[in-house]
Each structure stands twice: as structure tokens, then as C-alpha cells.
Design an enzyme around this catalytic site. Sequence first.
Site, PDB file in Angstrom:
ATOM      1  N   SER A 116       0.828  -1.213   0.000  1.00  0.00           N
ATOM      2  CA  SER A 116       0.000   0.000   0.000  1.00  0.00           C
ATOM      3  C   SER A 116       0.854   1.251   0.000  1.00  0.00           C
ATOM      4  CB  SER A 116      -0.845   0.073   1.270  1.00  0.00           C
ATOM      5  OG  SER A 116      -1.778  -0.939   1.329  1.00  0.00           O
ATOM      6  N   HIS A 137      -2.522  -3.699  -6.411  1.00  0.00           N
ATOM      7  CA  HIS A 137      -2.982  -3.285  -5.078  1.00  0.00           C
ATOM      8  C   HIS A 137      -4.478  -3.538  -4.905  1.00  0.00           C
ATOM      9  CE1 HIS A 137      -3.851   0.065  -2.008  1.00  0.00           C
ATOM     10  NE2 HIS A 137      -3.264  -0.920  -1.370  1.00  0.00           N
ATOM     11  N   GLU A 149      -5.728  -1.380  -7.947  1.00  0.00           N
ATOM     12  CA  GLU A 149      -4.817  -0.417  -8.572  1.00  0.00           C
ATOM     13  C   GLU A 149      -3.625  -1.185  -9.164  1.00  0.00           C
ATOM     14  OE1 GLU A 149      -5.600   3.575  -5.882  1.00  0.00           O
ATOM     15  OE2 GLU A 149      -4.211   2.108  -5.063  1.00  0.00           O
ATOM     16  N   ASN A 187      -5.330   6.295  -1.668  1.00  0.00           N
ATOM     17  CA  ASN A 187      -4.711   6.754  -0.423  1.00  0.00           C
ATOM     18  C   ASN A 187      -4.094   8.145  -0.535  1.00  0.00           C
ATOM     19  OD1 ASN A 187      -5.479   4.661   1.202  1.00  0.00           O
ATOM     20  ND2 ASN A 187      -3.625   3.452   0.839  1.00  0.00           N
TER      21      ASN A 187
HETATM   22  P1  NAI Z   1      -1.145  -9.550   7.696  1.00  0.00           P
HETATM   23  O1  NAI Z   1      -0.250  -9.145   8.788  1.00  0.00           O
HETATM   24  O2  NAI Z   1      -2.580  -9.883   7.960  1.00  0.00           O
HETATM   25  O3  NAI Z   1      -0.502 -10.845   6.967  1.00  0.00           O
HETATM   26  C1  NAI Z   1       0.837 -10.948   6.598  1.00  0.00           C
HETATM   27  C2  NAI Z   1       1.173 -12.440   6.509  1.00  0.00           C
HETATM   28  O4  NAI Z   1       2.462 -12.575   5.907  1.00  0.00           O
HETATM   29  C3  NAI Z   1       1.254 -13.142   7.886  1.00  0.00           C
HETATM   30  O5  NAI Z   1       0.452 -14.300   7.870  1.00  0.00           O
HETATM   31  C4  NAI Z   1       2.744 -13.504   8.036  1.00  0.00           C
HETATM   32  O6  NAI Z   1       2.942 -14.738   8.703  1.00  0.00           O
HETATM   33  C5  NAI Z   1       3.187 -13.597   6.591  1.00  0.00           C
HETATM   34  N1  NAI Z   1       4.596 -13.345   6.370  1.00  0.00           N
HETATM   35  C6  NAI Z   1       5.359 -12.336   6.892  1.00  0.00           C
HETATM   36  N2  NAI Z   1       6.606 -12.406   6.403  1.00  0.00           N
HETATM   37  C7  NAI Z   1       6.641 -13.460   5.549  1.00  0.00           C
HETATM   38  C8  NAI Z   1       7.661 -14.034   4.731  1.00  0.00           C
HETATM   39  N3  NAI Z   1       8.879 -13.511   4.683  1.00  0.00           N
HETATM   40  N4  NAI Z   1       7.348 -15.121   3.992  1.00  0.00           N
HETATM   41  C9  NAI Z   1       6.104 -15.665   4.040  1.00  0.00           C
HETATM   42  N5  NAI Z   1       5.106 -15.168   4.799  1.00  0.00           N
HETATM   43  C10 NAI Z   1       5.378 -14.068   5.536  1.00  0.00           C
HETATM   44  O7  NAI Z   1      -1.023  -8.396   6.576  1.00  0.00           O
HETATM   45  P2  NAI Z   1      -2.138  -7.876   5.534  1.00  0.00           P
HETATM   46  O8  NAI Z   1      -3.023  -6.896   6.187  1.00  0.00           O
HETATM   47  O9  NAI Z   1      -2.721  -9.047   4.827  1.00  0.00           O
HETATM   48  O10 NAI Z   1      -1.215  -7.039   4.526  1.00  0.00           O
HETATM   49  C11 NAI Z   1      -0.334  -7.656   3.653  1.00  0.00           C
HETATM   50  C12 NAI Z   1       0.178  -6.649   2.629  1.00  0.00           C
HETATM   51  O11 NAI Z   1      -0.920  -6.086   1.917  1.00  0.00           O
HETATM   52  C13 NAI Z   1       0.943  -5.471   3.205  1.00  0.00           C
HETATM   53  O12 NAI Z   1       1.940  -5.106   2.288  1.00  0.00           O
HETATM   54  C14 NAI Z   1      -0.117  -4.393   3.302  1.00  0.00           C
HETATM   55  O13 NAI Z   1       0.428  -3.101   3.262  1.00  0.00           O
HETATM   56  C15 NAI Z   1      -0.911  -4.680   2.044  1.00  0.00           C
HETATM   57  N6  NAI Z   1      -2.307  -4.208   2.084  1.00  0.00           N
HETATM   58  C16 NAI Z   1      -3.076  -4.315   3.218  1.00  0.00           C
HETATM   59  C17 NAI Z   1      -4.392  -3.889   3.223  1.00  0.00           C
HETATM   60  C18 NAI Z   1      -5.226  -4.012   4.462  1.00  0.00           C
HETATM   61  O14 NAI Z   1      -6.255  -3.347   4.538  1.00  0.00           O
HETATM   62  N7  NAI Z   1      -4.861  -4.849   5.425  1.00  0.00           N
HETATM   63  C19 NAI Z   1      -5.003  -3.297   2.014  1.00  0.00           C
HETATM   64  C20 NAI Z   1      -4.157  -3.318   0.854  1.00  0.00           C
HETATM   65  C21 NAI Z   1      -2.847  -3.721   0.908  1.00  0.00           C
END
Ligand code: NAI
Length: 390
Positions: A116, A137, A149, A187
Site C-alpha cells: 500500500s 494493489h 490499482e 490513499n
Molecule cells: P497480515 O499481517 O494480515 O498478513 C501478513 C502475513 O504474511 C502473515 O500471515 C505472516 O505470517 C506472513 N509473512 C510475513 N513475512 C513473511 C515471509 N517472509 N514469507 C512468508 N510469509 C510471511 O497483513 P495484511 O493486512 O494481509 O497485509 C499484507 C500486505 O498487503 C501489506 O503489504 C499491506 O500493506 C498490504 N495491504 C493491506 C491492506 C489491508 O487493509 N490490510 C489493504 C491493501 C494492501
Amino acid sequence: MTIGIIGSGAMGAGIAQVAATAGHTVWLLDQNQAALQQAAQRIRQSLDKLAEKGKLMVEDATAAFARIQLTENQTDFADCGLVLEAIVEDLAAKQQVFREVERVVSANCVLATNTSSLSITSIAAACQWPERFVGIHFFNPAPLMQLVEVVPAVQTRPGLAKEVHALVQSWGKRPVLVQDTPGFIVNRVARPFYGEAIRLLEEGVADAATIDWAMTELGGFRMGPFALMDFIGHDVNYRVTESVWTAFFYDPRYRPSLTQKRLLEAGYYGRKSGRGFYDYTPGAPIPSPTLDAALGQRILHRILAMLINEAADALHLHVASAADLELAMTTGVNYPKGLLAWADTLGLPHVLQILDDLYHEYHEERYRASPLLRRLAQAGQTFFPIEAIL
Ligand code: NAI
């Protein structure tokens, strides 16, 4: 085409569901076995719910779930045509993941990130073949949100973003093409909805309930800025503002507010902590707005003028097309109208006048009008052909 998803959190799981529902075989990878199991459960529940609501046939939901395979091992990505990363928002961690993935996947596998707030270009730079790298995105929750996006990096080969755009469209989404700039469309353009509302509160122009009332009742927004910030959470909302501001070399237009920072410091995150701008403890009094139509219009027009100015400036700087700017704000944050079309109906000279009056009064850069808005207003033109707005 087989698709690999790295990170099975809220976003990775949602995107895996979208791709599997569209017919792709999906490898969903996480370094954490418990996260993978939780993701599988969440996907199953989400598919069941869609089937219950009649939005998906039961057989299709079952088939989609069966197409998702869980893994902790990147070697399973060998046959993938696209690998999309949704791990923690950390540049070094993302770069490391792609260095590893490139050792496994074939030369024509497309690599993508769901970041993001990081620059797509900076993640691509870690790759040996960055020309196959792109930002995709999604919005949360990915299975329900239409907007995606698509963001080419500086290194991305010509044509790839369009191919990815078509692919995402074939999944039933509404993709937009965006330059690799901070906050992409949503954003970035939405910042004044929060920032200018807080500014009005700080100046004592009106209280939160009155500003929310003006934006919802008079403006047609689904939620007022304060209710929405409390809903999103001040931890998340403040950090997005701070990251956009920092990434724009501290352009004062995006400067975060101390009021919101203090809420964050106090642990008043909003709904999830029981307190934010509003008090959510059971029995707490619900503040009532001052129903002053003239005041409400002033509030609405000031915030709207700031939002329009952001959209106009994004168009001015070729961040995205006018049509994509409108689509992003109506589908990504459910604005009742596209901001450029809204400007056309309000009249560009009127919008420009609001901004110029503010600029004149405050002498602050945050109120500088976009050159494009000024040029069109002074030439008596509109953003869209007049037929499109009538
Ligand atoms: P989250 O914290 O819910 O999930 C991240 C997952 O990645 C966790 O299950 C973790 O165990 C895993 N992980 C971390 N490092 C890892 C690695 N090196 N190899 C394999 N797995 C790994 O995060 P979320 O909210 O799903 O966000 C993920 C991405 O999406 C981020 O870049 C965030 O900025 C982006 N994003 C998030 C949004 C939201 O509303 N939560 C919206 C749009 C984009």
C-alpha cells in the site's frame, strides 16, 4: 495459469480466494503454519457465505476452495505464471522474498506486490529481472472490493501493466492504471477527507458530529470523516497519512495532524478500542450535530474543494486518467460521485474560489490550487465533456 500468493494474512487469503474463484490453481504460502490454517478457514467461511447469499453456486465455491493449496515452501511456485506478495509492509522483507522467489520461478513468471505504501520501483530493484515486476494493489476485503490499482514500476516492461489490467478485469474486478507515486490514487486523493475535517475541528468551526452530519446528509458520503477514521482505526489511518506525507518529501499538503497523533498515543484507536473521536462504551451519550444548513454547506464545500484539488492535481501530474480517478474514488472508498465530475457540476470557478480564499487567508501551501484546476476554471472549461455530466 497457476498463481502463487506469498503471505496468507487478511490480504493474501482474500486474493487467493479471488484467483481461485476465477479458475486459477493457487499456491498460498506463509512462513507461519498457523496463519495458513487460519487462512484456509477464513476462505472456506467466506466462500460458504457467498454461496449462502446466492452470489456463487455451491459447487463453484467447493471447486474454488479445492483449487487452493497451502504451502510453506517456495519450490512449489516453479510452475506459476504470476506470484503476488502480501507479507508484512517492510521493504527489506519484501525484497528478500523476491530474491528467493526469482531462484525458483521460470523466466516468464510475472512478479507482483500488494504493497500500500512502499514504492513498487524500490521493491522491483531487488529483482534480477525487474522488467517483469508490477504492483497489484487490492483493497480489503479483496473478495468484495471491486477496485484494484495496477501500478507499473519504473523498470516494468512496456505492456505488462496492460496485460495485468486485463487479467484482473477477467476476475470480475475494476482495475485502474496508476503511476508509482505515494498512496497511488485512493490513499492520496482521499487524504483531505480526513485532514481537512480534523483541521475544521481543531479550529472550532464545528464539532465532529456536525462535520460528519454535513458530509453524510448534505454531501451524500456513506460515513462522515470522524466516524470513518474511528472505523478504520487511528493506528492505520494516521500511519497512511504519515507515510504519504513522508514519501512526498514532507509536502505540507499531506501533513498529519497532532490531534490524531495524540489519539494514537492515548491508545484511542477508534471503534476497536472503544474510544476515538467518539466514545463507543455502552451507554455513552451519542453527540448530536448542530443542524445548521449554512454551516454544513461551508464545511462540505471546503472539504470537497480540497478533495477535488487532489484529484485535479493527480490528473495534472498524469498519475492516472480522469476516468480511472473517478472509478477509484467511487469504488475504492464509495464516494457518491467522482470528484472531477462533482467539480464540473459545482462549477470549477466556485471550487477554485474556495481554495484561493483559503490560501489567501492562511498563506499555507496546503491550500494551493492545482494549475490544471486554475487553467480550466479560467478558460471556462470542465474536466469532462458537458454531455457526460448532465
Ligand atoms: P497480515 O499481517 O494480515 O498478513 C501478513 C502475513 O504474511 C502473515 O500471515 C505472516 O505470517 C506472513 N509473512 C510475513 N513475512 C513473511 C515471509 N517472509 N514469507 C512468508 N510469509 C510471511 O497483513 P495484511 O493486512 O494481509 O497485509 C499484507 C500486505 O498487503 C501489506 O503489504 C499491506 O500493506 C498490504 N495491504 C493491506 C491492506 C489491508 O487493509 N490490510 C489493504 C491493501 C494492501
